[in-house]
Design an enzyme around this catalytic site. Structure first.
Site, PDB file in Angstrom:
ATOM      1  N   ASP A  59       6.252   0.287   6.910  1.00 28.07           N
ATOM      2  CA  ASP A  59       4.788   0.130   6.761  1.00 28.07           C
ATOM      3  C   ASP A  59       4.481   1.290   5.948  1.00 28.07           C
ATOM      4  O   ASP A  59       3.695   2.460   6.183  1.00 28.07           O
ATOM      5  CB  ASP A  59       4.093   0.328   8.149  1.00 28.07           C
ATOM      6  CG  ASP A  59       2.751  -0.070   7.828  1.00 28.07           C
ATOM      7  OD1 ASP A  59       2.078  -0.621   6.825  1.00 28.07           O
ATOM      8  OD2 ASP A  59       1.844   0.224   9.092  1.00 28.07           O
ATOM      9  N   GLU A 109      -4.946   1.837   2.804  1.00 25.24           N
ATOM     10  CA  GLU A 109      -4.928   0.709   3.633  1.00 25.24           C
ATOM     11  C   GLU A 109      -5.229   1.132   5.085  1.00 25.24           C
ATOM     12  O   GLU A 109      -6.017   0.316   5.918  1.00 25.24           O
ATOM     13  CB  GLU A 109      -3.658  -0.311   3.444  1.00 25.24           C
ATOM     14  CG  GLU A 109      -3.745  -1.638   4.172  1.00 25.24           C
ATOM     15  CD  GLU A 109      -3.365  -1.633   5.682  1.00 25.24           C
ATOM     16  OE1 GLU A 109      -3.598  -2.578   6.242  1.00 25.24           O
ATOM     17  OE2 GLU A 109      -2.697  -0.854   5.918  1.00 25.24           O
ATOM     18  N   GLU A 110      -4.491   2.187   5.392  1.00 18.40           N
ATOM     19  CA  GLU A 110      -4.526   2.237   6.929  1.00 18.40           C
ATOM     20  C   GLU A 110      -5.939   2.715   7.624  1.00 18.40           C
ATOM     21  O   GLU A 110      -6.068   2.556   8.656  1.00 18.40           O
ATOM     22  CB  GLU A 110      -3.349   3.470   7.240  1.00 18.40           C
ATOM     23  CG  GLU A 110      -1.801   3.234   6.919  1.00 18.40           C
ATOM     24  CD  GLU A 110      -1.215   2.005   7.862  1.00 18.40           C
ATOM     25  OE1 GLU A 110      -1.920   1.524   8.647  1.00 18.40           O
ATOM     26  OE2 GLU A 110      -0.067   1.494   7.484  1.00 18.40           O
ATOM     27  N   ASP A 131       3.199  -6.453   3.259  1.00 17.57           N
ATOM     28  CA  ASP A 131       2.730  -5.353   4.242  1.00 17.57           C
ATOM     29  C   ASP A 131       2.986  -5.767   5.644  1.00 17.57           C
ATOM     30  O   ASP A 131       2.482  -5.510   6.700  1.00 17.57           O
ATOM     31  CB  ASP A 131       1.195  -5.121   4.229  1.00 17.57           C
ATOM     32  CG  ASP A 131       0.828  -3.875   5.020  1.00 17.57           C
ATOM     33  OD1 ASP A 131       1.722  -3.099   5.336  1.00 17.57           O
ATOM     34  OD2 ASP A 131      -0.504  -3.640   5.370  1.00 17.57           O
ATOM     35  N   HIS A 151       0.677  -1.078   0.090  1.00 19.59           N
ATOM     36  CA  HIS A 151       0.012   0.011   0.080  1.00 19.59           C
ATOM     37  C   HIS A 151       0.897   1.397  -0.100  1.00 19.59           C
ATOM     38  O   HIS A 151       1.796   1.168   0.957  1.00 19.59           O
ATOM     39  CB  HIS A 151      -0.925  -0.047   1.108  1.00 19.59           C
ATOM     40  CG  HIS A 151      -0.603   0.216   2.533  1.00 19.59           C
ATOM     41  ND1 HIS A 151      -0.076   0.896   3.238  1.00 19.59           N
ATOM     42  CD2 HIS A 151      -0.286  -1.146   3.427  1.00 19.59           C
ATOM     43  CE1 HIS A 151       0.279   0.804   4.471  1.00 19.59           C
ATOM     44  NE2 HIS A 151       0.247  -0.524   4.225  1.00 19.59           N
ATOM     45  N   HIS A 184       3.691   2.579  12.912  1.00 16.95           N
ATOM     46  CA  HIS A 184       2.572   3.512  13.037  1.00 16.95           C
ATOM     47  C   HIS A 184       3.442   4.691  13.973  1.00 16.95           C
ATOM     48  O   HIS A 184       2.740   5.181  14.803  1.00 16.95           O
ATOM     49  CB  HIS A 184       1.480   3.044  13.733  1.00 16.95           C
ATOM     50  CG  HIS A 184       0.721   2.184  12.627  1.00 16.95           C
ATOM     51  ND1 HIS A 184      -0.625   1.725  13.143  1.00 16.95           N
ATOM     52  CD2 HIS A 184       1.027   1.812  11.674  1.00 16.95           C
ATOM     53  CE1 HIS A 184      -1.101   1.089  11.876  1.00 16.95           C
ATOM     54  NE2 HIS A 184      -0.061   0.955  11.295  1.00 16.95           N
TER      55      HIS A 184
END
Lengths: 471, 471
Positions: free
Chosen positions: B306, B340-341, B368, B294, B438
């Site tokens: 990520d 995606e997130e 991912d 992504h 994240h």
């Protein structure tokens, strides 16, 4: 677990089972017996203890950040001996003792530097460091440079083109190997043998491309070998980017000169020690399982991956096994070796004492490939013993530590070879090791807590199995 | 290689071979056929290309350091669309195009902060960040705090004890799991559902312990869910050390107050895109293999692991396959998903368009899980298809990418589930992922070049096999 499902599926398999028991080994798994279940539970407890209450990481923090780099003969090496002896004593073992080892005492000295000189005005610095054991330059060494990429190329050069020059060994590590150790082993001869081979042809110094697949400006040290009958010449490592810069300059200006200044020297040997902690087996106390790493490290960094990790994991193996509440069947001996990096005198001493004392050695396991995420083990043993290890693999599979490979790599345990049933090296993932190996960047922050603790638990699991079942 | 040696040893085995062909699968290897040899050679070439001339790492450098964090709707996300489209176009594919995706546009705002207040004078800062999608605090929110460690504990609290308070979800990830994803999945419900569950009981805000096994001061963001019929309340993550500090303070001073200030808000939806690059198969062009990651990321860091890693690996898969000089039998489609997130609108759009166009999807592979050292793949497929994957494992064993597990984890490919024979996620080692996941620390320097390139080659190898043999 997937395998077990498959095992139930094929109808004809039960017959095969009798035809050839080896199928059990082929599938790397059994039908779960009560014994296997008990082993699974014990091994689960070892990992739980490591992941919940592991002490390797805090021990490593102390060893690397409070003591630091600990080259043989240095005050830090002596501190590491004292600290690790005390740490083992705190585990409540049967016996903690030192083995005397006379070690070389090489010191890097105040500063080391190198420049490319092109004409009078153009002076470019290069990132270099002395190789361990090198003599100093005795002031400033200034000489022309000849680059070689193979021994054949060196051999083919007329002596006149080498005499009085600095030989620049620039054979790069090959990136195509999926394991970086392979690339390292193919190139390490330049560092080990370069000075002798160049001096035989009249060179006055050597510069060796750093043994790494990284492209950066870190020089990687490591031992250089001299021999009696050949003049000793200064030997330094140059960073990979520095090597490429120098090679480029040599193409443009073949007559350029290099200035090298190193104040390193070898002082008289120093008395040092292997540190040994022993937990005696309750059933077969005379059968010994050695597990260890090396206490000494190079001086540039903190010796975190090499081999602070192996040191604290070896100590942790005993702590984890103690925490299970089980008493081992066979004797487990933690050995923190001195002088792996530049002499292996600790490993030689340990094997020699084992011979003199007619000890029975079952297995020797070394962790000296960094504190990275587990993959498995590398084993040198008879086919029968290898079969035993294959049978245990399924117990390590849940922890991704079940890969078995040939060619163990432990230097310290090597001298035990003819006296032991299995030589084993712990085999973590090696992609990141040679980014920091023997450099100023081998520091505590490069080690991941969980990866380190998982490694200790993996070794403890294997030691538990050997201790319980023998080999 | 060891297996092949074993295969020759047992005398009774050849008979078993006929009895049950499944033994070939059990050992995970065949006698090497010419076909296998050709596959080995091709896969070796894919890895060579990746390790010698890989472009993932430099692409990742651009995506992370020149573009940066790229939350859906942000200017950086738009830049990432443009850059990746151009990068795919440069590969000389049959077709590169965009799929329109309307995405949420949440912005963090100028600043966010939190303090513990004890009496008038004692004010201690806490490391927090807004959860993605959270409403702001509309000035400064000041309220008492109630800590809960389970849903049952929350449900058992009298409404009066929750109403007007900030609920502090402090259930920690469990370190005992050997795979960190497992620990994450067990705890992520607090972040997803905390705001709704707390608001139903009258809470005015939630603070969620960061979803990591690390003990540090980094807050980890991630999406929070609201629902129509329940008041939306501000939701923030607190670092693990902050959570422990707050929990400690609450034991000492149960009546303490927390001050929270967040200026985040949700703006109108923005038109964005999935980026698609297609290389048509020469024999079965209608059979599609999707490989993707992504493009969007959280805003705090650079979205390196990520999912910058998955993005550049997916692009690299096509480049590596092109470099072998072979034309694929089946169509390979790289899809760089948007959103995606915080919504998965890219994944939903892709599956919906596939349905509308009655496309035939053979496999969808997502990377991912970070750009870490390879372990293998996670596959969801029928037993027959799983058998095919088992049969290919030995081809990936030399690269340590041969682990097969159940339960694929790709969010973007999830909506394709009923339309595809195999959903697959690339499964690298996960020990380090949740240290940076994240957070502001998910940056380029955390990615190791070889680990990243090996991942791309591993995916390319699997895509090659599916493209050649089908499923």
């Amino acid at each position: 677990m997937q395998w077990l499902l498959f095992l139930r599926a094929p109808l004809g398999l039960r017959r095969c089972w009798k035809v050839s028991g080896v199928i059990a080994l082929l599938v790397g798994s059994f039908a779960a017996s009560a014994q296997t279940r008990q082993d699974s539970v014990t091994i689960r407890r070892l990992y739980d203890e490591a992941l919940l209450r592991g002490q390797s990481y805090e021990n490593l923090r102390h060893l690397t950040t409070r003591i630091g780099g600990r080259l043989s003969g240095s005050p830090q090496a002596a501190q590491a001996v004292a600290w690790s002896k005390k740490t083992l004593e705190n585990l409540g073992l049967d016996r903690v003792y030192l083995q005397e080892v006379l070690v070389p005492h090489w010191v890097r000295g105040a500063r080391e530097k190198a420049f490319v000189r092109i004409g009078r005005a153009n002076k470019q610095p290069l990132a270099v460091c002395a190789l361990g054991g090198s003599i100093g330059t005795g002031g400033r060494l200034r000489a022309g440079v000849v680059e070689v990429n193979s021994w054949a190329q060196l051999a083919a050069l007329p002596v006149l083109e080498v005499a009085g020059k600095i030989v620049f060994f620039n054979r790069a590590l090959q990136p195509v190997h999926s394991e970086t150790f392979q690339a390292y082993f193919e190139a390490v001869d330049q560092r080990n043998e370069g000075a002798v081979q160049a001096a035989r042809r009249g060179a006055v110094g050597v510069l060796v491309r750093s043994l790494t697949l990284a492209h950066d400006n870190l020089p990687h040290t490591g031992a250089v070998r001299y021999e009696e009958q050949t003049p000793k010449i200064p030997a330094a490592a140059i960073s990979t980017l520095g090597a490429e810069q120098l090679s480029h300059q040599l193409r443009l200006t073949p007559g350029l000169e290099l200035e090298l200044e190193m104040h390193c020297q070898t002082l008289p040997d120093v008395l040092s020690y292997n540190v040994v902690g022993e937990w005696r087996g309750q059933t077969y106390p005379e059968e010994i399982i050695t597990v260890g790493g090396h206490l000494d490290s190079w001086d540039l960094g903190q010796g975190a991956h090499d081999d602070g990790a192996g040191t604290v994991q070896s100590i942790e193996v005993l702590r984890l096994l103690k925490a299970t509440g089980l008493h081992p069947e066979r004797t487990i001996r933690v050995v923190l070796f001195m002088n792996e990096e530049n002499g292996n005198r600790g490993g030689l001493t340990y094997a020699e004492l084992a011979r003199q004392n007619s000890e029975t050695h079952l297995a020797a396991i070394e962790s000296d490939a960094g504190g990275f995420t587990p993959r498995g083990f590398r084993v040198e043993a008879s086919p029968a013993v290898l079969t035993t290890f294959q049978r245990w693999r399924h117990l390590l599979r849940p922890y991704q530590s079940d890969k078995l490979s040939a060619n163990q790599r432990g230097v310290d345990i090597g001298p035990l070879k003819t006296q032991v049933k299995a030589l084993i090296s712990y085999d973590p993932d090696d992609q990141r090791l040679f980014d920091v190996h023997h450099t100023a960047a081998d520091t505590f922050d490069k080690v991941n807590r969980r990866e380190l603790e998982l490694g200790g638990a993996s070794i403890a699991a294997l030691v538990y199995l050997i201790s319980r079942y023998g080999l």
